[in-house]
Design a protein around this motif. Structure first.
Motif, mmCIF file in Angstrom:
data_model
loop_
_atom_site.group_PDB
_atom_site.id
_atom_site.type_symbol
_atom_site.label_atom_id
_atom_site.label_comp_id
_atom_site.label_asym_id
_atom_site.label_seq_id
_atom_site.Cartn_x
_atom_site.Cartn_y
_atom_site.Cartn_z
ATOM 1 N N SER A 2 -3.281 1.909 6.337
ATOM 2 C CA SER A 2 -3.971 2.569 5.223
ATOM 3 C C SER A 2 -3.193 3.768 4.697
ATOM 4 N N SER A 3 -2.649 4.588 5.595
ATOM 5 C CA SER A 3 -1.893 5.755 5.136
ATOM 6 C C SER A 3 -0.614 5.322 4.420
ATOM 7 N N ALA A 4 -0.002 4.236 4.877
ATOM 8 C CA ALA A 4 1.216 3.718 4.234
ATOM 9 C C ALA A 4 0.922 3.243 2.816
ATOM 10 N N MET A 5 -0.151 2.477 2.640
ATOM 11 C CA MET A 5 -0.513 1.981 1.314
ATOM 12 C C MET A 5 -0.878 3.125 0.377
ATOM 13 N N CYS A 6 -1.524 4.135 0.921
ATOM 14 C CA CYS A 6 -1.919 5.296 0.139
ATOM 15 C C CYS A 6 -0.687 6.007 -0.426
ATOM 16 N N ALA A 7 0.305 6.254 0.423
ATOM 17 C CA ALA A 7 1.530 6.913 -0.015
ATOM 18 C C ALA A 7 2.283 6.051 -1.024
ATOM 19 N N ALA A 8 2.382 4.759 -0.751
ATOM 20 C CA ALA A 8 3.114 3.849 -1.638
ATOM 21 C C ALA A 8 2.519 3.839 -3.038
ATOM 22 N N GLU A 9 1.214 3.770 -3.126
ATOM 23 C CA GLU A 9 0.565 3.720 -4.439
ATOM 24 C C GLU A 9 0.827 5.000 -5.224
ATOM 25 N N ASN A 10 0.815 6.140 -4.546
ATOM 26 C CA ASN A 10 1.045 7.388 -5.242
ATOM 27 C C ASN A 10 2.485 7.520 -5.729
ATOM 28 N N ILE A 11 3.431 7.056 -4.915
ATOM 29 C CA ILE A 11 4.833 7.097 -5.339
ATOM 30 C C ILE A 11 5.037 6.264 -6.600
ATOM 31 N N LYS A 39 2.803 5.470 -8.823
ATOM 32 C CA LYS A 39 2.105 6.135 -9.927
ATOM 33 C C LYS A 39 2.939 7.287 -10.466
ATOM 34 N N ARG A 40 3.496 8.109 -9.574
ATOM 35 C CA ARG A 40 4.313 9.238 -10.012
ATOM 36 C C ARG A 40 5.591 8.762 -10.697
ATOM 37 N N ASN A 41 6.154 7.669 -10.202
ATOM 38 C CA ASN A 41 7.372 7.116 -10.801
ATOM 39 C C ASN A 41 7.100 6.628 -12.228
ATOM 40 N N LYS A 42 5.977 5.982 -12.433
ATOM 41 C CA LYS A 42 5.626 5.485 -13.768
ATOM 42 C C LYS A 42 5.328 6.639 -14.707
#
Length: 459
Positions: free
Chosen positions: A440-449, A451-454
């Motif tokens: 869960s923590s891995a998916m959370c970080a991945a989604e934010n990265i 989002k920030r990249n876009k």
């Protein structure tokens, strides 16, 4: 320390060196991927990526795969200190990998601020995790509330994570131990010996101390961040066997009993669990002992109390033993509990009550019967320690979660720096809870990265 906060740590110039990295591409499984040098690094030259993940364990591999699934164009690199990724994961659950649990509740997690995990566990829930693993070839089966890969092989989970990372184009660098991190030009430079890597985002997914060096866990990444000024919570072993005074347990070595287990600090109950307890020459083991162990570390005046017959009240047990003493009055006390308890356990209880095994049952007084009942209901062991990090399944403590955003796993002060999994001060109970936190923590970080990249690309 303030200077260290600005620049996480200084690093030397990069010298010429070959390094073993595997660039993942989709390829037939019949042609195994062999690691080979693909790049020569020279002073002033670094490999550049969108994301560098420090640690190729459960959370690190999950984060890498999640990133590439969400945004295939991202350049993602995993740096792993050992010759192979996922070594600790391959050993979990006695090789079966308890990958998830049906009952993910906040109270099953611990740390200074256990509420930190609630958002990620809720958003990236069991359904999300099960879908993630199904898509990479790992369906789940359940034994009660505990979820396992259908293969019942932890190694197969590692393989499927590794295959998925390769197929999605993740670059994996093994035998690459990170020694420094520094802020550089709006991004980060990660130093690994004489090599350096640059990225816009860094995810700290390294383990702490559980399992020791053989599993690649020496706490070195936490030390780098601590030296840079990040606050930490003191580490101690969790999900680990407890040491006790040995005069009694040595006599019971190898015996297993079902019992209600209470951990006491003085006379106050700290935690209570039911299950199978194993007597060892050093102390106590078994699922309920592992569950309570984290709360026992570093505490004084701690004891473990076993109720060997929790289904019966003390008064009912006294009455049953009185009737048993009358019915078996011609037996010697070494056989008094035969048929009722493990024979050796029963004999130890008789001796703890102050009677000799070669005495007759008819000699038991009413006071003796109450002592026997009391020992069955509250067999007490003084805690003297635990068997250490090398035998623990997880490390409690780590990076203070106050420094990170619970909805993104990103540092509040260092944008683009994330921490996931065990390195954060969140640890779960035995039974799939820690792996669930990793996913869960891995998916959370991945989604934010992503989002920030876009968002950055849209500016």
């Amino acid at each position: 320390r303030r200077e260290s906060r600005e620049q996480l740590i200084s690093g030397a110039a990069v010298s010429a060196i070959y390094r073993t990295c595997t660039q993942a591409t989709s390829r037939p499984r019949s042609k195994p991927v062999s690691a080979k040098p693909i790049l020569i690094l020279t002073s002033g030259t670094e490999m550049r990526d969108n994301v560098i993940i420090i640690g190729g364990g459960a959370s690190g591999l999950c984060a890498a795969i999640s990133l590439k699934k969400l945004e295939p164009s991202l350049s993602v690199r995993v740096l792993e200190a050992l010759p192979r990724v996922g070594k600790k994961l391959a050993a979990t659950g006695n090789g079966r990998c308890n990958i998830i649990n049906k009952k993910i509740l906040p109270e099953r997690y611990h740390g200074r601020h256990p509420e930190f995990c609630v958002y990620a566990l809720g958003k990236y829930d069991n359904a999300v995790c099960e879908k993630f693993f199904s898509e990479i070839g790992v369906p789940f089966v359940y034994e009660g509330d505990k979820g396992y890969p259908a293969s019942l092989q932890a190694a197969s989970v590692v393989d499927c994570l590794r295959f998925a990372a390769e197929e999605l184009g993740v670059t994996v660098c093994t035998e690459t131990k990170v020694t420094n991190i520094q802020v550089m030009g709006g991004g980060y430079k990660v130093i690994a010996g004489n090599m350096s890597f640059q990225a816009e985002n860094v995810i700290a997914a390294a383990g702490l101390l559980s399992g020791g060096d053989k599993l690649g866990n020496d706490g070195s990444v936490l030390k780098i961040l601590k030296n840079a000024g990040f606050k930490t919570a003191a580490m101690h072993p969790a999900i680990v066997q407890l040491k006790t005074e040995t005069d009694v347990v040595k006599q019971l070595k190898g015996i297993k009993v079902d019992a209600m287990v209470r951990l006491l600090k003085g006379k106050e109950t700290v935690r209570e669990e039911y299950g199978e307890v194993l007597f060892c020459d050093y102390g106590l083991s078994g699922p309920p002992i592992l569950q309570i162990s984290g709360a026992a570390d570093g505490q004084c005046n701690m004891s473990v109390v076993l109720d060997l017959m929790p289904e019966k009240s003390a008064d009912i047990l006294v009455k049953e033993l009185e009737n048993r003493a009358m019915a078996l009055k011609n037996r010697m006390l070494d056989e008094f509990f035969t048929g009722m308890l493990n024979k050796r356990l029963g004999q130890v209880i008789v001796k703890l009550a102050g009677r000799k095994l070669n005495e007759k049952t008819a000699d038991l007084s009413a006071s003796d019967v109450k002592k026997l009942a009391g020992l069955i209901k509250a067999m007490t062991f003084t805690v003297t320690g635990n068997t250490g990090f090398i035998n623990s399944q997880v490390t409690a403590g780590g990076l203070d979660t106050d420094g990170f955003d619970e909805k993104t796993m990103m540092s509040r002060e260092n944008k683009g720096l994330y921490a996931i999994g065990e390195i954060l001060d969140i640890d779960g109970d035995c039974g799939g809870f820690n792996l669930r936190w990793a996913w869960s923590s891995a998916m959370c970080a991945a989604e934010n990265i992503v989002k920030r990249n876009k968002n950055a690309a849209g500016k």
